[in-house]
Design a protein around this motif. Structure first.
Motif, mmCIF file in Angstrom:
data_model
loop_
_atom_site.group_PDB
_atom_site.id
_atom_site.type_symbol
_atom_site.label_atom_id
_atom_site.label_comp_id
_atom_site.label_asym_id
_atom_site.label_seq_id
_atom_site.Cartn_x
_atom_site.Cartn_y
_atom_site.Cartn_z
ATOM 1 N N LYS A 1 0.826 -1.206 0.000
ATOM 2 C CA LYS A 1 0.000 0.000 0.000
ATOM 3 C C LYS A 1 0.868 1.267 0.000
ATOM 4 C CE LYS A 1 -2.617 -1.030 3.553
ATOM 5 N NZ LYS A 1 -3.655 -0.861 4.590
ATOM 6 N N ARG A 2 2.038 1.147 0.625
ATOM 7 C CA ARG A 2 2.961 2.298 0.645
ATOM 8 C C ARG A 2 3.814 2.369 -0.614
ATOM 9 N NH1 ARG A 2 3.901 0.184 5.895
ATOM 10 N NH2 ARG A 2 6.019 -0.429 5.291
ATOM 11 N N LYS A 3 3.466 1.516 -1.585
ATOM 12 C CA LYS A 3 4.168 1.476 -2.877
ATOM 13 C C LYS A 3 5.638 1.110 -2.725
ATOM 14 C CE LYS A 3 1.047 4.882 -4.944
ATOM 15 N NZ LYS A 3 0.910 6.117 -5.730
ATOM 16 N N GLN A 4 5.924 0.306 -1.703
ATOM 17 C CA GLN A 4 7.293 -0.159 -1.496
ATOM 18 C C GLN A 4 7.447 -1.623 -1.870
ATOM 19 O OE1 GLN A 4 7.358 0.972 2.698
ATOM 20 N NE2 GLN A 4 8.906 2.520 2.257
ATOM 21 N N ALA A 5 6.371 -2.273 -2.289
ATOM 22 C CA ALA A 5 6.429 -3.689 -2.653
ATOM 23 C C ALA A 5 5.446 -3.966 -3.784
ATOM 24 C CB ALA A 5 6.105 -4.555 -1.447
ATOM 25 N N VAL A 6 5.698 -5.050 -4.482
ATOM 26 C CA VAL A 6 4.817 -5.533 -5.542
ATOM 27 C C VAL A 6 3.992 -6.686 -4.968
ATOM 28 C CG1 VAL A 6 4.703 -6.675 -7.785
ATOM 29 C CG2 VAL A 6 6.388 -4.867 -7.380
ATOM 30 N N SER A 7 2.705 -6.672 -5.199
ATOM 31 C CA SER A 7 1.830 -7.743 -4.711
ATOM 32 C C SER A 7 1.340 -8.603 -5.864
ATOM 33 C CB SER A 7 0.617 -7.162 -3.972
ATOM 34 O OG SER A 7 1.007 -6.559 -2.766
ATOM 35 N N LEU A 8 1.192 -9.890 -5.578
ATOM 36 C CA LEU A 8 0.623 -10.842 -6.531
ATOM 37 C C LEU A 8 -0.467 -11.615 -5.799
ATOM 38 C CD1 LEU A 8 0.610 -12.270 -9.293
ATOM 39 C CD2 LEU A 8 2.363 -13.825 -8.386
ATOM 40 N N SER B 1 8.251 -14.183 -13.045
ATOM 41 C CA SER B 1 8.053 -13.272 -14.170
ATOM 42 C C SER B 1 8.125 -11.814 -13.711
ATOM 43 C CB SER B 1 6.705 -13.561 -14.841
ATOM 44 O OG SER B 1 6.466 -12.671 -15.913
ATOM 45 N N LEU B 2 7.483 -11.505 -12.576
ATOM 46 C CA LEU B 2 7.537 -10.147 -12.036
ATOM 47 C C LEU B 2 8.961 -9.760 -11.628
ATOM 48 C CD1 LEU B 2 4.300 -10.135 -9.836
ATOM 49 C CD2 LEU B 2 4.698 -8.808 -11.918
ATOM 50 N N MET B 3 9.756 -10.747 -11.252
ATOM 51 C CA MET B 3 11.149 -10.484 -10.897
ATOM 52 C C MET B 3 12.017 -10.179 -12.106
ATOM 53 S SD MET B 3 11.843 -13.442 -8.029
ATOM 54 C CE MET B 3 11.190 -13.345 -6.367
ATOM 55 N N GLY B 4 11.474 -10.497 -13.297
ATOM 56 C CA GLY B 4 12.201 -10.162 -14.516
ATOM 57 C C GLY B 4 12.860 -11.324 -15.210
ATOM 58 N N PHE B 5 12.593 -12.534 -14.756
ATOM 59 C CA PHE B 5 13.204 -13.681 -15.427
ATOM 60 C C PHE B 5 12.466 -13.997 -16.720
ATOM 61 C CE2 PHE B 5 14.309 -14.273 -10.940
ATOM 62 C CZ PHE B 5 15.686 -14.436 -11.048
ATOM 63 N N ASN C 1 -4.120 -10.565 -14.574
ATOM 64 C CA ASN C 1 -2.859 -10.195 -15.220
ATOM 65 C C ASN C 1 -2.067 -11.429 -15.639
ATOM 66 O OD1 ASN C 1 -2.983 -7.859 -12.683
ATOM 67 N ND2 ASN C 1 -3.004 -7.190 -14.817
ATOM 68 N N PHE C 2 -2.185 -12.478 -14.835
ATOM 69 C CA PHE C 2 -1.566 -13.764 -15.165
ATOM 70 C C PHE C 2 -2.680 -14.803 -15.209
ATOM 71 C CE2 PHE C 2 1.750 -11.284 -13.136
ATOM 72 C CZ PHE C 2 2.871 -11.528 -13.914
ATOM 73 N N VAL C 3 -2.881 -15.381 -16.397
ATOM 74 C CA VAL C 3 -4.013 -16.292 -16.597
ATOM 75 C C VAL C 3 -3.507 -17.727 -16.740
ATOM 76 C CG1 VAL C 3 -5.988 -16.896 -18.047
ATOM 77 C CG2 VAL C 3 -5.380 -14.485 -17.692
ATOM 78 N N ALA D 1 -5.906 1.666 -3.553
ATOM 79 C CA ALA D 1 -4.899 2.412 -2.786
ATOM 80 C C ALA D 1 -3.718 2.830 -3.654
ATOM 81 C CB ALA D 1 -4.413 1.568 -1.617
ATOM 82 N N GLY D 2 -3.766 2.470 -4.949
ATOM 83 C CA GLY D 2 -2.680 2.837 -5.861
ATOM 84 C C GLY D 2 -1.464 1.948 -5.732
ATOM 85 N N ALA D 3 -1.620 0.759 -5.155
ATOM 86 C CA ALA D 3 -0.487 -0.141 -4.955
ATOM 87 C C ALA D 3 -0.121 -0.848 -6.251
ATOM 88 C CB ALA D 3 -0.840 -1.162 -3.876
ATOM 89 N N TYR D 4 1.072 -1.420 -6.251
ATOM 90 C CA TYR D 4 1.523 -2.222 -7.388
ATOM 91 C C TYR D 4 1.028 -3.649 -7.174
ATOM 92 C CZ TYR D 4 4.705 1.746 -7.945
ATOM 93 O OH TYR D 4 5.232 3.005 -8.077
ATOM 94 N N SER D 5 -0.192 -3.914 -7.554
ATOM 95 C CA SER D 5 -0.807 -5.216 -7.326
ATOM 96 C C SER D 5 -1.160 -5.879 -8.643
ATOM 97 C CB SER D 5 -2.075 -5.078 -6.466
ATOM 98 O OG SER D 5 -2.632 -6.347 -6.200
ATOM 99 N N PHE D 6 -0.768 -7.156 -8.774
ATOM 100 C CA PHE D 6 -1.056 -7.937 -9.971
ATOM 101 C C PHE D 6 -1.923 -9.131 -9.581
ATOM 102 C CE2 PHE D 6 2.739 -5.575 -10.808
ATOM 103 C CZ PHE D 6 2.620 -5.162 -12.117
ATOM 104 N N SER D 7 -2.768 -9.530 -10.504
ATOM 105 C CA SER D 7 -3.717 -10.607 -10.218
ATOM 106 C C SER D 7 -3.324 -11.881 -10.951
ATOM 107 C CB SER D 7 -5.136 -10.188 -10.624
ATOM 108 O OG SER D 7 -5.176 -9.830 -11.991
ATOM 109 N N LEU D 8 -3.689 -12.997 -10.330
ATOM 110 C CA LEU D 8 -3.461 -14.326 -10.900
ATOM 111 C C LEU D 8 -4.775 -15.090 -10.830
ATOM 112 C CD1 LEU D 8 -1.567 -16.769 -11.752
ATOM 113 C CD2 LEU D 8 -1.346 -17.224 -9.300
#
Length: 963
Positions: free
Chosen positions: A231-238, A316-320, A269-271, A256-263
């Motif tokens: 929520k503090r935009k210091q982490a990515v959520s999945l 994938s979110l880590m960039g691999f 975002n990831f299907v 809350a404007g967080a970096y949140s991705f859905s599975l």
């Protein structure tokens, strides 16, 4: 650690209230400590209010050991250097973070929370990173790991001080990533307070830990605390949005404007798509922003697909790259105790899983159902001193998704295991396939013994654990080792002796069935009591038996209790409670001083025995056939047993096991190998067929015929029909009935008729009789019997019809019908010199008497014919007329002599001038008269009457005379 830095961080988090006596302190070299027993001189003692102790009570002791600073929540009345805070747990976390110099800043930290899947997902991520050559750490249920070194911890998430010390070791090892399971306890108790995560993952939320959390809302709120950094935009959520609470979390984070991705399986975002699971591998595709990741894995099941997808999406979110992710996951071995397949050569799918919540059990069982299998057998238990509300839900879930369930001890901890299992079984109907075997080793042995090739055995609850916790002591116990030890035994050892029950009887199971369900003490361990044999006969009882003291017409098992209890391994189920003087008498018969612990009381031992056998039968899965009728039941049962037994292993009742007691004796002999179970059921009172059918729960019902029998209680043939057709008034796969009896027309639409009439579904035609055999056709197929009895044709036809229903080859059925029947004293034909003796002394009614007489007259009509006939019993008010009817029928047949025995059979002498007649009141009088000595060789002799007349007593005399 600088005092100023400590106060500053406490102020930043709004925890600081005041300080006292610290003016001369500028720096502290000691470590933050929450357990005064671990305190060293110069350390900071942080007072935590725990569940059983309050650290504030040990301030004086900490000061005496040289604590340099006290952090507390209460006001101080002393001069000790102290800092007062609003929340000492959070203060401890921040102090540890400061002392260990914020070690998580040296690597990327992944936190995973959720009810199920945390451990598996974290291990997948860790192993994937290691397979790519990346330095990584792991913290969770199994302890913590730094690259390839494994260390133990006491909690899934260690307390904040230990956790930061672990982080420090990981930073020193120059790790790039650390994967961490974050439990709801840790979040609620602020063990990860102040920890800065880089990735926050959510798997799912289902009922668990409600012994700790007040309700599901509080439980969910604890899980949500992990996402504060997001929520503090210091982490990515999945977030797994297939889970309803996951969807809520994702929505709140996006708002809350967080970096949140859905599975998820759609609209994410990831299907996840194209899922395939089998016994060896799982595969699916994961649609990402960068393209598709094709995943193959040795981890099995749909729930593991979810875990794999969560791990792959994180990578994938880590960039691999997609190829790196696929390759790193492909050969990861199954996680120990997480749907772990135990290889074996028995053709059984044996899985060990940590599932100990209703949702986890449902997920893993759904995966089992998706695999190719015959039957699913599940072992469950529940830990002591944990959420009690989930216990009955676990059994409900297991029953819904399994074919049979065994309930066993898990980690009882401080609770009485009986109380735990009573919670599990509360609300579960007795007439469902669950069975209690508290001894976990015996429970595993039982469920493996119960299984057959093609089955799946799922052993839930302990997973990776190598112990059982009992009253604070962790005793060595590993489900894996127990399974392997049992599998290493020979097939003969597993099968053991025929009398031994496949599943032992637990004392608690008997308490439930007897209605004795009170628990004197809900705390403390109670040793399980198991019994491997079932007995109603003290003369043949085996050590380790449950003896049911049943009251019969001619015996009372209560008279033999003392003899049974001479063996302390036995247990007695009896009816009335004993007075003190009776108990003293019992002990005078028995060497046991504590016999009261070897006795259970119930209102009706017969009903309790029946309920036990009903439950026992439910644990097996044969195709069950119940056969009844007025005459011919036994020969029909034998023919059915022959035909089905030629195809697959078949259980059938023996001799006269056609009453309730006999049914129970048959059921205790059932084995997992039996594909069919054939039960002959008789009746002499209204309601008995229903009672026995309720115990059997048959798949097929056969009513051979309806005739006048047991009319003393069933009144007339209509009464017999009503009683017998109770068998048909239940869900059945197949109903077979006498097509030549118009009364059965009501079952034409939901059954199949067997008979001679043109509209019979299975029609008998082309009968040809020979001296030693008889042949016929059924629906055009030729069959023959090595018995010349015409009435056997109909009985055999039922067996053939059933065989056709099960697609047994005709040639195999023909061969089976050629085998001799085991009929005892039912129409036994014996050649003695020049004579032929037909003995049918088991039972008699007008229909069977008529058929026996017809066959007797057919056989060698050129020879002299002599009959010894007894009363037909239990014919009620019409008894005299039925005996007169047989007498009238005899006048239509030529014979040479008629001897009658009993009170009613005098009526067989319908024509006093017909044959040299004689009548006797009983067999003893007949034998005393020596009339048998007058019988000459070369005759055809029929001996028939109800068993109560005891005509079988004359057979040895006849055979000696004829021989």
């Amino acid at each position: 650690m600088k005092i100023g830095d400590l106060i500053k961080i406490l102020q930043e988090h709004g925890l600081f209230i005041e300080s006292k006596g610290i003016d001369d302190l500028t720096r502290i070299e000691g470590a933050p400590i929450t357990d005064n027993r671990l305190l060293s001189k110069g350390d900071i003692f942080i007072c935590i209010k725990g569940f059983s102790h309050d650290g504030h009570d040990f301030i004086e002791a900490a000061s005496a050991k040289g604590a340099s600073l006290i952090i507390r929540e209460t006001e101080s009345n002393d001069e000790l250097p102290s800092i007062r805070v609003s929340d000492s747990r959070k203060a401890a976390a921040l102090a540890a973070k400061l002392y260990y110099r914020n070690p998580v800043s040296n690597f990327r930290l992944v936190g995973i929370t959720g009810t199920n899947g945390k451990t598996t997902t974290s291990i997948i991520l860790f192993k994937a990173l290691r397979s790519m050559g990346i330095k990584a750490g792991l913290i969770g249920t199994l302890g913590y790991q730094i690259n390839d070194e494994i260390y133990k911890t006491d909690h899934t998430t260690p307390d904040s001080i230990e956790l930061n010390s672990i982080f420090a070791r990981m930073a020193k090892a120059e790790l790039s990533y650390v994967i961490m399971e974050v439990s709801s306890h840790a979040l609620a108790l602020d063990r990860v307070y102040g920890v800065e995560f880089d990735y926050c993952l959510f798997s799912n939320l289902s009922r668990d830990h409600l012994d700790f959390h007040a309700n599901m809302e509080e439980y969910g709120a604890a899980k949500f605390k992990l996402f504060d950094t997001s929520k503090r935009k210091q982490a990515v959520s999945l977030i797994n949005i297939d889970d309803p609470f996951g969807k809520t979390i994702h929505t709140r984070l996006i708002q809350a404007g967080a970096y949140s991705f859905s599975l998820g399986h759609a609209d994410a975002n990831f299907v996840v798509k194209d899922v395939e699971t089998g016994f060896e591998r799982s595969s699916f595709s994961l649609q990402t922003r960068e393209g598709e990741i094709n995943i193959e894995s040795r981890l099995l099941g749909n729930f593991n697909v979810n875990n794999l997808a969560l791990a792959a999406a994180t990578l994938s979110l880590m960039g691999f790259e997609t190829k790196q992710i696929s390759a790193s996951i492909k050969d990861i071995e199954p996680v120990r105790g997480r749907f772990e397949l135990i290889p074996n050569d028995r053709g059984i799918g044996i899985f060990i899983d940590y599932a100990h919540t209703p949702d986890a059990i449902e997920n893993v069982l759904k995966t089992c159902r998706d695999l190719a299998n015959r039957r699913i057998l599940t072992l469950i238990g529940a830990g002591g001193d944990r959420d009690k509300g989930k216990r009955p839900l676990m059994l409900q879930t297991a029953l819904k998704n399994s074919d049979a369930v065994i309930i066993s001890d898990d980690n009882p901890r401080g609770e009485n295991p009986d109380a735990i299992i009573l919670d599990i079984t509360s609300g579960a109907h007795a007439c469902l396939p669950w069975w209690i075997v508290r001894d976990r080793r015996e429970a595993i042995r039982s469920i493996l013994r119960l299984s057959k090739p093609g089955d799946i055995v799922l052993i839930c609850g302990k997973g990776h654990e190598t112990y059982q916790e009992i009253e604070g002591v962790k005793q060595v116990f590993d489900d894996h080792e127990v399974v392997r030890a049992i599998l290493s035994q020979s097939d003969e050892t597993l099968m053991e002796d025929d009398d031994k029950l496949v599943i032992p009887i637990d004392g608690l199971m008997l308490d439930i069935l007897c209605g004795n369900m009170s628990i004197e003490n809900p705390r403390g361990y109670k040793e399980p009591k198991l019994y491997h044999y079932l007995s109603t006969d003290s003369r043949t009882i085996r050590s380790g038996s449950v003896f049911f003291a049943v009251k019969g017409e001619r015996f009372d098992g209560h008279h033999y209790i003392g003899n049974v209890l001479k063996d302390p391994a036995n247990l007695v189920v009896r009816e009335q409670r004993m007075e003190n003087h009776q108990f003293s008498m019992l002990n005078s018969q028995s060497s046991i001083l504590d016999s009261q612990f070897s006795i259970k009381w119930t209102d009706s031992t017969m009903n309790c025995l029946a309920a036990l056998c009903q439950k026992y039968l439910l644990m097996f899965d044969p195709y069950k056939i119940a056969i009844t009728g007025s005459t011919g039941k036994t020969s029909c049962k034998e023919f059915v047993g022959q035909i089905l037994g030629s195809h697959k292993p078949t259980l059938k009742n023996l001799a006269n096991e056609n009453n309730l007691m006999g049914l129970c004796n048959t059921i205790r002999r059932i084995k997992p190998e039996h594909n069919y179970a054939v039960f002959e059921i008789g009746t002499n009172h209204f309601g008995e067929i229903k009672v026995m059918a309720d115990i059997i729960l048959p798949d097929c019902g056969i009513i051979v015929n309806i005739g006048p029998s047991h009319l003393e209680t069933l009144i007339d043939e209509d009464g017999v029909y009503r009683e017998k057709t109770a068998l048909f008034e239940r869900p059945l796969d197949l109903r077979l009935f006498d097509a030549d009896d118009p009364r059965f027309a009501e079952y034409k639409a939901k059954g199949k008729g067997v008979g001679y009439c043109e509209d019979a579904d299975f029609r008998i035609t082309d009968i040809e009789r020979a001296e030693e055999s008889i042949s016929f056709k059924l629906n055009g197929s030729d069959f023959s019997l090595s018995y010349p009895f015409p009435h056997f044709i109909g009985n055999a036809a039922y067996a053939i019809a059933l065989g056709m229903h099960h697609h047994i080859p005709v040639e195999k059925m023909r061969k089976a019908l050629g085998q001799p029947l085991n009929l005892g004293l039912r129409m036994a034909v014996e050649h003695i010199g020049e004579s032929i003796l037909i003995a049918d002394c088991y039972n008699a009614n007008p229909l069977s008497m008529q058929k026996a007489i017809e066959f007797w007259r057919f056989l060698h009509p050129e020879k002299p014919h002599l009959a010894i006939l007894g009363d037909m019993l239990e014919l009620g008010n019409g008894s005299e007329s039925y005996h007169a009817m047989i007498g009238a029928m005899l006048t239509e047949h030529k014979f040479d002599r008629l001897i009658t025995v009993g009170n009613l059979s005098r009526a067989y002498h319908f024509d006093a001038e017909l044959g040299g007649g004689a009548h006797f009141s009983d067999v003893a009088q007949m034998l005393e008269s020596e009339i048998i000595n007058e019988i000459k060789s070369g005759c055809v002799i029929l001996v028939k009457g109800s068993h109560g007349v005891h005509l079988e007593q004359c057979l040895p005399h006849l055979k000696r005379g004829l021989g």
